[in-house]
Design an enzyme around this catalytic site. Structure first.
Site, PDB file in Angstrom:
ATOM      1  N   ASP A   1       0.821  -1.204   0.000  1.00 43.82           N
ATOM      2  CA  ASP A   1       0.000   0.000   0.000  1.00 43.82           C
ATOM      3  C   ASP A   1       0.864   1.267   0.000  1.00 43.82           C
ATOM      4  O   ASP A   1       2.028   1.239   0.372  1.00 43.82           O
ATOM      5  CB  ASP A   1      -0.907   0.017   1.236  1.00 43.82           C
ATOM      6  CG  ASP A   1      -0.115  -0.015   2.539  1.00 43.82           C
ATOM      7  OD1 ASP A   1       0.815  -0.838   2.643  1.00 43.82           O
ATOM      8  OD2 ASP A   1      -0.409   0.796   3.434  1.00 43.82           O
ATOM      9  N   GLU A   2       0.269   2.349  -0.402  1.00 48.86           N
ATOM     10  CA  GLU A   2       0.844   3.695  -0.282  1.00 48.86           C
ATOM     11  C   GLU A   2       2.320   3.734  -0.697  1.00 48.86           C
ATOM     12  O   GLU A   2       3.187   4.131   0.081  1.00 48.86           O
ATOM     13  CB  GLU A   2       0.655   4.209   1.152  1.00 48.86           C
ATOM     14  CG  GLU A   2      -0.803   4.375   1.526  1.00 48.86           C
ATOM     15  CD  GLU A   2      -1.012   4.877   2.950  1.00 48.86           C
ATOM     16  OE1 GLU A   2      -2.023   5.550   3.196  1.00 48.86           O
ATOM     17  OE2 GLU A   2      -0.172   4.575   3.829  1.00 48.86           O
TER      18      GLU A   2
ATOM     19  N   TRP B   1      -9.293  -1.811   1.591  1.00 43.82           N
ATOM     20  CA  TRP B   1      -9.317  -0.769   2.618  1.00 43.82           C
ATOM     21  C   TRP B   1      -9.751   0.587   2.080  1.00 43.82           C
ATOM     22  O   TRP B   1     -10.325   1.387   2.814  1.00 43.82           O
ATOM     23  CB  TRP B   1      -7.946  -0.657   3.307  1.00 43.82           C
ATOM     24  CG  TRP B   1      -6.861  -0.011   2.492  1.00 43.82           C
ATOM     25  CD1 TRP B   1      -6.081  -0.589   1.549  1.00 43.82           C
ATOM     26  CD2 TRP B   1      -6.421   1.349   2.581  1.00 43.82           C
ATOM     27  NE1 TRP B   1      -5.179   0.308   1.031  1.00 43.82           N
ATOM     28  CE2 TRP B   1      -5.362   1.515   1.653  1.00 43.82           C
ATOM     29  CE3 TRP B   1      -6.808   2.444   3.351  1.00 43.82           C
ATOM     30  CZ2 TRP B   1      -4.704   2.727   1.470  1.00 43.82           C
ATOM     31  CZ3 TRP B   1      -6.139   3.663   3.187  1.00 43.82           C
ATOM     32  CH2 TRP B   1      -5.103   3.789   2.254  1.00 43.82           C
TER      33      TRP B   1
END
Length: 529
Positions: A314-315, A381
């Protein structure tokens, strides 16, 4: 439905007005060999609270009987609990079912059954321990009932993790997603690369608060789990039918690793991160870095028997890759469309590696960008969209959208909430969440393994702070993933209020339903929306 304050609510329960069972010093426990673990757990927990020995018994001389019957029609992790004047019987479909039946049995007792020693004058070894006469048939709705615990941002000592596992088990949750590495700390001993903990487990200070008004505490922070600590945590969880799923974050959220081994990064020497948020520093995509992490994951797989290994994903900012000649050469060499496909290419290397070793890759929904690895399971998410797309494409998903699943988010709009971040996520919001999006009802629902809540600890600097942010919202979530889809918050609240007495007995410093206590506030520490 009876008024018994059981959390999570059982699928079926019938209460008889006849006299039930009272535990005393003569009470014995009999168990099938497959239920021996639950027998030991029950004897330990109830023995501590009552002062009774609960010795082994056989047949008629045992008042508590634990058995396994896979032909009883109960379903995976299901159980039946019958209590009457003759005794208490727990029948489980499997060992997990017996354990959950024993958890329900414990909830039928007074709150002091959750104490660690008898209360003189209030029950004690000579007092009464009544169980009502009931017939419970119960099974979980989902096979993945999880909680992600971030120990990278703020380290939780081992005894705190073991306590957290007990609290999960109390609520019939069965997956601890263990977030072990991030920009701000590396918490897992890796024998081959000792600097990961010698350097990466420690930062010189921590950001306090969020947004433009945030400051720093000027205090070093750190810690890590030894390999034996991990073995203990995994075994302790397994005895409570909880799978520990490790997360080692790549290729973003890796500054602590780069601080320990600068050759892993794109930008030279770094320190372990001290600020929260998305950080630009990422791993490079060299063969040497891939080999480094294959060696890391070899040790991770040695320590964690979980079928799933989480790689984060993620990110991951792409700025350094765009500016990197080596990254651009890799894109050209592999015929990739750009940096998003480069991240997908990186993740796919580990999907294949895990599959060869009988494991499955788990990652946050960014792993969908640039093409999803063949065997990957997606943690949805950023809303439900990623999970919907993955499930409709035939991939397994775990639902954990921020709107209903992020327990670091503010619990009310009151200024008294400590370091309020994110959007509002009340107890009622958690309770009303539905893990299966309506878009999947016609196709794809079978790929929703379940759901989890996520405990990101940037603003939780102690187990006390974790207690406040997690409870009682975790109790509400437990009912979402265990019980039937039809739920009534008004019916839940009285049961929860009674359940708080159990949390009090355990020593959980939860957020009261009417707002934080004075010492749970953080006046002057800024948050963010």
């Amino acid at each position: 439905m009876s008024a018994l304050p059981l959390v999570p609510r059982p699928a079926e329960i019938h209460v008889d007005q006849e006299a039930g069972l009272s535990l005393d010093a003569s009470t014995r426990i009999d168990a099938d060999p497959g239920a021996a673990g639950t027998e030991a757990w029950l004897r330990s927990e109830l023995g501590a609270a009552t002062g009774f020995a609960f010795p082994p018994g056989k047949g008629e001389n045992a008042r508590i009987r634990l058995s396994i019957d896979p032909d009883a029609g109960l379903g995976a992790e299901g159980y039946r609990l019958i209590v009457d004047g003759e005794g208490a019987v727990v029948i489980g479909h499997d060992p997990a079912g017996v354990f959950y039946g024993a958890q329900t049995l414990r909830q039928l007792l007074p709150d002091r059954a959750y104490r660690r020693a008898p209360l003189n004058g209030a029950g004690g070894a000579s007092g009464e321990w009544p169980l009502p006469s009931v017939d419970v048939t119960d099974r979980p709705r989902f096979g993945w009932r999880g909680c992600m615990l971030d120990v990278a941002r703020h380290f939780m000592p081992k005894h705190g993790v073991l306590r957290f596992i007990d609290l999960m088990a109390m609520h019939k949750l069965n997956v601890l997603h263990f977030h072990l590495t991030d920009d701000q700390g590396w918490r897992l001993e890796i024998k081959r690369y000792p600097r990961l903990t010698e350097v990466g487990a420690w930062r010189r200070e921590s950001q306090v608060g969020a947004g433009s008004g945030a400051g720093f505490d000027g205090r070093p922070h750190g810690g890590f789990y030894t390999r034996d600590d991990i073995r203990e945590i995994v075994a302790y969880a397994a005895a409570r039918h909880i799978t520990v799923v490790p997360e080692v974050d790549v290729p973003g959220h890796s500054q602590a690793a780069i601080a320990a081994y600068p050759e892993l990064g794109e930008g030279g020497r770094l320190e372990v991160g001290t600020e929260w948020g998305v950080i630009e520093n990422v791993l490079n995509v060299s063969d040497a870095t891939l080999e480094f992490y294959r060696n890391v994951f070899d040790e991770v797989m040695e320590l964690f028997p979980s079928p799933y290994i989480c790689v984060g994903g993620d990110e991951c900012p792409k700025g350094q890759w765009r500016a990197s000649a080596a990254a651009q050469a890799r894109i050209a060499e592999e015929g990739l469309a750009g940096e998003d496909e480069l991240q997908s290419w990186f993740i796919r290397r580990f999907d294949a590696y895990f599959a060869e070793r009988g494991r499955r890759l788990l990652g946050w929904d960014e792993i969908l960008e640039g093409g999803l690895a063949e065997g990957a399971t997606v943690l949805s998410w950023r809303g439900t969209e990623g999970g919907i797309a993955a499930a409709q494409a035939g991939h397994d998903v775990v639902m954990c959208p921020t709107r209903t699943s992020y327990l670091d988010y503010r619990q009310s709009d009151s200024e008294e909430e400590p370091i309020p971040v994110g959007t509002l996520l009340t107890l009622a919001d958690v309770y009303s969440a539905e893990p299966v999006p309506p878009e999947l009802l016609e196709k794809g629902a079978e790929h929703v393994l379940g759901a989890q809540v996520n405990v990101w600890t940037e603003h939780m600097d102690s187990p006390r702070a974790v207690d406040f942010m997690v409870f009682p919202r975790l109790s509400a979530f437990a009912e979402v993933v265990w019980g039937p889809a039809e739920r009534d918050y008004r019916e839940f609240l009285p049961r929860l209020e009674a359940h708080l007495g159990r949390l009090d007995a355990v020593g959980v410093e939860y957020r009261p339903l009417d707002g934080p206590r004075p010492w749970q506030k953080r006046p002057g520490v800024p948050g963010r929306s």
